[in-house]
Motif scaffolding. Sequence first.
Motif, PDB file in Angstrom:
ATOM      1  N   ASN A  10       3.610  -1.793  -7.410  1.00 10.71           N
ATOM      2  CA  ASN A  10       2.235  -2.116  -7.011  1.00 10.71           C
ATOM      3  C   ASN A  10       1.248  -1.025  -7.414  1.00 10.71           C
ATOM      4  OD1 ASN A  10       0.467  -4.022  -5.852  1.00 10.71           O
ATOM      5  ND2 ASN A  10       0.344  -2.850  -3.951  1.00 10.71           N
ATOM      6  N   LEU A  11       1.456  -0.421  -8.568  1.00 17.68           N
ATOM      7  CA  LEU A  11       0.553   0.608  -9.068  1.00 17.68           C
ATOM      8  C   LEU A  11      -0.824   0.015  -9.338  1.00 17.68           C
ATOM      9  CD1 LEU A  11       0.331   3.582 -10.154  1.00 17.68           C
ATOM     10  CD2 LEU A  11       0.866   2.635 -12.413  1.00 17.68           C
ATOM     11  N   ASP A  12      -1.869   0.741  -8.986  1.00 18.31           N
ATOM     12  CA  ASP A  12      -3.233   0.278  -9.201  1.00 18.31           C
ATOM     13  C   ASP A  12      -3.465   0.002 -10.689  1.00 18.31           C
ATOM     14  OD1 ASP A  12      -6.244   0.674  -9.771  1.00 18.31           O
ATOM     15  OD2 ASP A  12      -6.152   0.594  -7.575  1.00 18.31           O
ATOM     16  N   GLN A  28       0.818  -1.210   0.000  1.00 16.11           N
ATOM     17  CA  GLN A  28       0.000   0.000   0.000  1.00 16.11           C
ATOM     18  C   GLN A  28       0.854   1.263   0.000  1.00 16.11           C
ATOM     19  OE1 GLN A  28      -2.763  -0.217   3.260  1.00 16.11           O
ATOM     20  NE2 GLN A  28      -4.166  -1.595   2.171  1.00 16.11           N
ATOM     21  N   ALA A  29       1.958   1.235   0.735  1.00  8.48           N
ATOM     22  CA  ALA A  29       2.851   2.397   0.755  1.00  8.48           C
ATOM     23  C   ALA A  29       3.449   2.644  -0.625  1.00  8.48           C
ATOM     24  CB  ALA A  29       3.955   2.190   1.789  1.00  8.48           C
ATOM     25  N   LEU A  30       3.852   1.567  -1.303  1.00  3.26           N
ATOM     26  CA  LEU A  30       4.411   1.705  -2.638  1.00  3.26           C
ATOM     27  C   LEU A  30       3.360   2.192  -3.634  1.00  3.26           C
ATOM     28  CD1 LEU A  30       6.650  -1.490  -2.892  1.00  3.26           C
ATOM     29  CD2 LEU A  30       7.412   0.875  -2.684  1.00  3.26           C
ATOM     30  N   ALA A  31       2.135   1.671  -3.515  1.00  2.00           N
ATOM     31  CA  ALA A  31       1.071   2.056  -4.446  1.00  2.00           C
ATOM     32  C   ALA A  31       0.758   3.546  -4.353  1.00  2.00           C
ATOM     33  CB  ALA A  31      -0.183   1.230  -4.166  1.00  2.00           C
ATOM     34  N   ARG A  32       0.840   4.101  -3.140  1.00  2.00           N
ATOM     35  CA  ARG A  32       0.519   5.517  -2.962  1.00  2.00           C
ATOM     36  C   ARG A  32       1.523   6.428  -3.668  1.00  2.00           C
ATOM     37  NH1 ARG A  32      -0.775   3.960   2.397  1.00  2.00           N
ATOM     38  NH2 ARG A  32       1.285   4.670   3.107  1.00  2.00           N
ATOM     39  N   ILE A  33       2.755   5.997  -3.742  1.00  2.00           N
ATOM     40  CA  ILE A  33       3.794   6.862  -4.311  1.00  2.00           C
ATOM     41  C   ILE A  33       4.228   6.431  -5.705  1.00  2.00           C
ATOM     42  CG2 ILE A  33       4.667   7.431  -2.006  1.00  2.00           C
ATOM     43  CD1 ILE A  33       7.003   5.507  -2.562  1.00  2.00           C
ATOM     44  N   ALA A  61       1.768  13.106 -12.641  1.00  2.00           N
ATOM     45  CA  ALA A  61       1.521  12.207 -11.512  1.00  2.00           C
ATOM     46  C   ALA A  61       0.063  12.253 -11.085  1.00  2.00           C
ATOM     47  CB  ALA A  61       2.426  12.595 -10.348  1.00  2.00           C
ATOM     48  N   GLN A  62      -0.554  13.421 -11.174  1.00  2.00           N
ATOM     49  CA  GLN A  62      -1.951  13.564 -10.747  1.00  2.00           C
ATOM     50  C   GLN A  62      -2.890  12.759 -11.636  1.00  2.00           C
ATOM     51  OE1 GLN A  62      -4.257  17.366 -11.131  1.00  2.00           O
ATOM     52  NE2 GLN A  62      -4.014  17.405  -8.906  1.00  2.00           N
ATOM     53  N   ALA A  63      -2.581  12.652 -12.920  1.00  2.00           N
ATOM     54  CA  ALA A  63      -3.443  11.871 -13.819  1.00  2.00           C
ATOM     55  C   ALA A  63      -3.530  10.426 -13.370  1.00  2.00           C
ATOM     56  CB  ALA A  63      -2.903  11.956 -15.250  1.00  2.00           C
ATOM     57  N   ALA A  64      -2.393   9.816 -13.045  1.00  2.00           N
ATOM     58  CA  ALA A  64      -2.404   8.428 -12.580  1.00  2.00           C
ATOM     59  C   ALA A  64      -3.023   8.308 -11.190  1.00  2.00           C
ATOM     60  CB  ALA A  64      -0.980   7.874 -12.579  1.00  2.00           C
ATOM     61  N   ASP A  65      -2.756   9.261 -10.326  1.00  2.00           N
ATOM     62  CA  ASP A  65      -3.326   9.224  -8.970  1.00  2.00           C
ATOM     63  C   ASP A  65      -4.845   9.323  -9.008  1.00  2.00           C
ATOM     64  OD1 ASP A  65      -0.912   8.933  -7.678  1.00  2.00           O
ATOM     65  OD2 ASP A  65      -0.613  11.093  -7.379  1.00  2.00           O
ATOM     66  N   ARG A  66      -5.375  10.183  -9.869  1.00  2.00           N
ATOM     67  CA  ARG A  66      -6.827  10.322  -9.970  1.00  2.00           C
ATOM     68  C   ARG A  66      -7.460   9.039 -10.485  1.00  2.00           C
ATOM     69  NH1 ARG A  66      -9.160  15.429  -9.841  1.00  2.00           N
ATOM     70  NH2 ARG A  66     -10.807  14.735 -11.262  1.00  2.00           N
ATOM     71  N   ALA A  67      -6.826   8.399 -11.461  1.00  2.00           N
ATOM     72  CA  ALA A  67      -7.358   7.142 -11.981  1.00  2.00           C
ATOM     73  C   ALA A  67      -7.323   6.044 -10.917  1.00  2.00           C
ATOM     74  CB  ALA A  67      -6.569   6.712 -13.210  1.00  2.00           C
ATOM     75  N   TRP A  84       7.346   9.310 -12.347  1.00  2.00           N
ATOM     76  CA  TRP A  84       7.551  10.614 -12.976  1.00  2.00           C
ATOM     77  C   TRP A  84       8.856  11.278 -12.546  1.00  2.00           C
ATOM     78  CZ3 TRP A  84       6.122  13.458 -16.904  1.00  2.00           C
ATOM     79  CH2 TRP A  84       4.972  13.090 -17.621  1.00  2.00           C
ATOM     80  N   VAL A  85       9.183  11.185 -11.267  1.00  2.00           N
ATOM     81  CA  VAL A  85      10.437  11.784 -10.800  1.00  2.00           C
ATOM     82  C   VAL A  85      11.631  11.077 -11.452  1.00  2.00           C
ATOM     83  CG1 VAL A  85      11.941  12.080  -8.804  1.00  2.00           C
ATOM     84  CG2 VAL A  85       9.521  12.666  -8.631  1.00  2.00           C
ATOM     85  N   CYS A  86      11.585   9.756 -11.516  1.00  2.00           N
ATOM     86  CA  CYS A  86      12.683   9.005 -12.138  1.00  2.00           C
ATOM     87  C   CYS A  86      12.786   9.318 -13.630  1.00  2.00           C
ATOM     88  CB  CYS A  86      12.496   7.508 -11.926  1.00  2.00           C
ATOM     89  SG  CYS A  86      12.699   6.980 -10.211  1.00  2.00           S
TER      90      CYS A  86
END
Length: 221
Positions: A121-123, A45-50, A178-184, A56-58
């Motif tokens: 662990n991206l959604d 879950q911690a990895l999925a959040r970031i 990053a926000q596009a993926a987070d919103r999805a 994007w940073v990498c």
Amino acid sequence: MSAFLALVRRDLALAFRIGGGGLLSLGFFLLAALLIPLGVGPEGQALARIAAGVVWVCALLACLLSLDRLFQADLEDGSLDQLALGPLPMEAIVLAKAAAHWISTGLPLTLAAPAIGVMLNLDPQAFGPLLLALLIGTPALSLVGAVGAGLTAGVRRGGLLLSVLVLPLYVPTLIFGAQAADRAATGLDPTPALAFLGAVTALAAGVAPFAAAAALRVNLR
């Protein structure tokens, strides 16, 4: 158009022949992303959040890695003077070099992103928007980076100065990408973030070639 495509092909051949460019950036991207779970821990879950932010940073840092030689090598060996005397305007030369940089760097990073997403662990809902955001946003990284590369082309060991100039300008692309993926991932519509990201790239495409060309003309005097 033929001169433009010939310049793109030339820069692509040089990027892969030297062994720097895309291959070095791709290796850095993969290694940097692999280090994140070691520092954060394997908790899913911690990895999925970031995950989206990490990708994007990498990607941003990997693109930055190969920018310092975008114009400097041509300036040092006189190729840039010959190109300036050719049929292409300086703005088209900048655009061709930025396109070659994106093809050799941004596109491979985009194609490698799903593997990094799985590892972090991206959604599953976020994979499509993340790839689309990278396809839309990474050209802006090359275009904005070309401005910094043009300003520092005449500076020896200008990599640090280039980073200081370019990194603040990368912030909008980083945020909206990053926000596009987070919103999805949270079930929200990623379209607004993708639209803003497209606007940033369009603005970079309209402004960066002229700004970089002006900087290069100063360096050629």
